[in-house]
Scaffold this motif. Structure first.
Motif, PDB file in Angstrom:
ATOM      1  N   TRP A   1       0.862  -1.186   0.000  1.00 13.77           N
ATOM      2  CA  TRP A   1       0.000   0.000   0.000  1.00 13.77           C
ATOM      3  C   TRP A   1       0.893   1.229   0.000  1.00 13.77           C
TER       4      TRP A   1
ATOM      5  N   VAL B   1      -3.663   3.940  -1.457  1.00 11.26           N
ATOM      6  CA  VAL B   1      -3.977   2.972  -2.514  1.00 11.26           C
ATOM      7  C   VAL B   1      -3.434   1.624  -2.063  1.00 11.26           C
TER       8      VAL B   1
ATOM      9  N   LEU C   1      -2.630  -2.547  -2.884  1.00 11.02           N
ATOM     10  CA  LEU C   1      -2.390  -3.554  -3.915  1.00 11.02           C
ATOM     11  C   LEU C   1      -2.825  -4.899  -3.340  1.00 11.02           C
TER      12      LEU C   1
ATOM     13  N   LEU D   1      -3.506  -9.628  -9.555  1.00 11.03           N
ATOM     14  CA  LEU D   1      -3.295  -8.452  -8.721  1.00 11.03           C
ATOM     15  C   LEU D   1      -4.284  -7.364  -9.117  1.00 11.03           C
ATOM     16  N   MET D   2      -4.717  -6.569  -8.135  1.00 14.64           N
ATOM     17  CA  MET D   2      -5.643  -5.478  -8.405  1.00 14.64           C
ATOM     18  C   MET D   2      -5.284  -4.299  -7.507  1.00 14.64           C
ATOM     19  N   LEU D   3      -5.187  -3.108  -8.082  1.00 13.03           N
ATOM     20  CA  LEU D   3      -4.993  -1.889  -7.294  1.00 13.03           C
ATOM     21  C   LEU D   3      -6.352  -1.304  -6.964  1.00 13.03           C
ATOM     22  N   SER D   4      -6.494  -0.765  -5.755  1.00  8.53           N
ATOM     23  CA  SER D   4      -7.773  -0.219  -5.335  1.00  8.53           C
ATOM     24  C   SER D   4      -7.532   0.711  -4.145  1.00  8.53           C
ATOM     25  N   ASN D   5      -8.596   1.042  -3.445  1.00 10.22           N
ATOM     26  CA  ASN D   5      -8.501   1.842  -2.219  1.00 10.22           C
ATOM     27  C   ASN D   5      -9.143   1.054  -1.084  1.00 10.22           C
TER      28      ASN D   5
END
Lengths: 376, 138
Positions: free
Chosen positions: B70, B89, B91, B99-103
């Motif tokens: 993060w 953010v 990971l 894998l996915m990036l998000s909040n």
């Protein structure tokens, strides 16, 4: 060992040149590139019309560059404005020279990003993660350093050693942009950009250009200066997570290991034989990842390795003796290759590594490359 | 919606990505799965990276994953994020692999723990767009 082995000590860098580095809103890519080319031609004493190979990087139009320099090459390669291209270009040129596709190659890189106010993130580089506010290569390196911290206990004070050492070198380099010495405490107090990284972990964005002239060992003998030979090459890409640009879940450890096996095997040397390392430093964590992957230290031990000024001239591994991207100039690897040549020629003045005979360039990125240079 | 604020960047929706965002609107997290070899990946691609098949579908997944890393943005690269800084953010490695990036959903933990178990939460932006966010799983 690799299939490039027949290239060992066959191709030389014979001329290097650069412009001043800074903020030049009245100049452009071509003006900067032409000045670097003229300086490199002067450096090697070659008749410029003998240049029959042209590789350009971050220059808008290769043909306009050729027109400006009055060249009619029989080999041209344009490369995109990505940081990982310098050694890729030098290796391509070496292969072309060995194959006889050209006799003398000029490799020209120019960057006018400072005057153009390039941000390296946001609207200028749309991506799949934008809705979550994730952007920029710096953020990708922040992700990786965060993992390194958690896994190995690496501290930001250890990371600071990288920035502090390179700033020290910049203060010894008359060409460098940044001239104020910094301390570990300065690094810790700098404003955060994408935490855990701070301003002093980020490379500069400045204008300038670099040119490298290459030819074969035989032709190199007729030129002005001692040729610097390409003795080892290593290469490996990491495309599996390319949609998270500039990120690798293993900090490129496996690719760097492979690159190291190739480059040291071909050159017949190991990390302990390297007198000076020129390490692509878009962000300070890249240097830690490079040291581990190439075997200068064990995996996870780079934080301890760099402590106590180990990367300074006079330290155990003088690295980025020109100040690197962090403090000399953002020439995306090209100036670091030039610095390797100048170190082996003994032209580096106050920042000279005494008796330097073996220099290594590395760029540990989604396209990892390394070159080992020796004195011809 | 307050139109005086600059709009945040929205996903690029095309023939490949449309299925993912339609599933999000329905509260379903999905990854692209190859109908021929079963390879699962994200973001979507025109062919399967494993076998090059063009026959792929958006397959619902568990919505569970692990925090890989993060970061916290202190710089606003878009004007539309200026009011949000500093923002985090994360990971996420989905249990299914990609894998996915998000909040983080809601307020981000002060010091998120790498390795923490996460689950998806859907946050509706407007009638067209719902974003998948993640919260720490109890």
């Amino acid at each position: 060992m690799n299939d490039y082995a027949k290239l060992k000590d066959r191709i030389a860098i014979v001329g290097v040149g650069n412009t001043a580095y800074g903020n030049f809103p009245d100049n452009d890519d071509y003006g900067l590139g032409a000045e670097a080319f003229r300086n490199a031609i002067e450096d090697c004493g070659l008749e410029k019309n003998k240049v029959d190979g042209l590789l350009v990087c971050r220059i808008p139009y290769y043909a306009r560059m050729g027109e400006i320099l009055g060249l009619s090459p029989r080999w041209t390669v344009p490369l995109p404005p990505h940081g990982r291209m310098s050694a890729m270009g030098i290796i391509e040129a070496a292969a072309a020279l060995e194959a006889g596709l050209c006799d003398y190659a000029a490799l020209i890189y120019a960057n006018i990003g400072r005057s153009r106010r390039v941000n390296y993130g946001g609207e200028e580089s749309p991506g799949v993660w934008d809705p979550f506010g994730f952007t920029s290569p710096g953020a990708a390196h922040a992700l990786m350093f965060q993992q390194h911290r958690a896994m190995y206990g690496t501290t930001t004070r250890q990371l600071a050693e990288v920035s502090v050492a390179f700033r020290h070198h910049a203060c010894l380099n008359p060409d460098a942009v940044m001239k104020q010495p910094i301390s570990i405490d300065d690094h810790e107090a700098a404003r955060p950009i994408v935490e855990p990284l701070r301003l002093l972990d980020y490379c500069l964005i400045n204008d300038g250009a670099v040119c490298v002239i290459m030819t074969t060992k035989e032709r190199a003998r007729d030129l002005k200066k001692r040729p610097i030979m390409i003795s080892g090459i290593g290469a490996r890409e990491a495309y599996e997570t390319a949609s998270i640009a500039n990120y690798d879940p293993e900090c490129w450890y496996h690719q760097a290991r492979d690159v190291g096996r190739q480059v040291y095997g071909m050159a017949g040397v190991g990390p302990s034989d390297i007198d000076t390392l020129m390490c692509y430093d878009n962000f300070s964590p890249t240097v830690l990842f490079s040291l581990e992957g190439l075997g200068f230290c064990e995996r996870g031990e780079s934080g301890g390795f760099v402590e106590g000024g180990a990367l300074k001239v006079g330290g155990r591994l003088p690295t980025n003796t020109d100040g690197g991207h962090l403090s000399n100039s953002y020439m995306q690897g090209w100036a670091l290759n030039v610095e390797a040549v100048r170190q082996l020629r003994g032209e580096c003045g106050a920042r000279q590594v005494v008796g330097a005979e073996v220099a290594q360039f590395c760029a540990i990125t989604p396209c990892s490359r390394s070159i080992i240079y020796t004195r011809g | 919606m307050d139109t005086s604020l600059p709009a945040k960047p929205r996903p690029h929706i095309n023939a490949i990505s449309r299925g993912f965002w339609e599933n999000c609107r329905r509260g379903i997290l999905s990854v692209q799965r190859c109908d021929d070899c079963g390879h699962q990946h994200y973001p979507g691609a025109p062919v399967c990276p494993s076998c090059l098949s063009s026959r792929q579908s958006w397959a619902p997944i568990s919505g569970r994953g692990t925090l890989v890393s993060w970061v916290r943005f202190h710089r606003a690269y878009w004007d539309s994020f200026r009011a949000d800084v500093p923002y985090a953010v994360c990971l996420v490695k989905l249990d299914e692999g990609p894998l996915m990036l998000s909040n983080f959903a809601g307020d981000a933990p002060a010091e998120p723990t790498i390795g923490a178990l996460l689950e998806v939460v859907f946050e509706k932006v407007d009638s067209d767009l719902t974003l998948p966010k993640f919260r720490v799983r109890d």
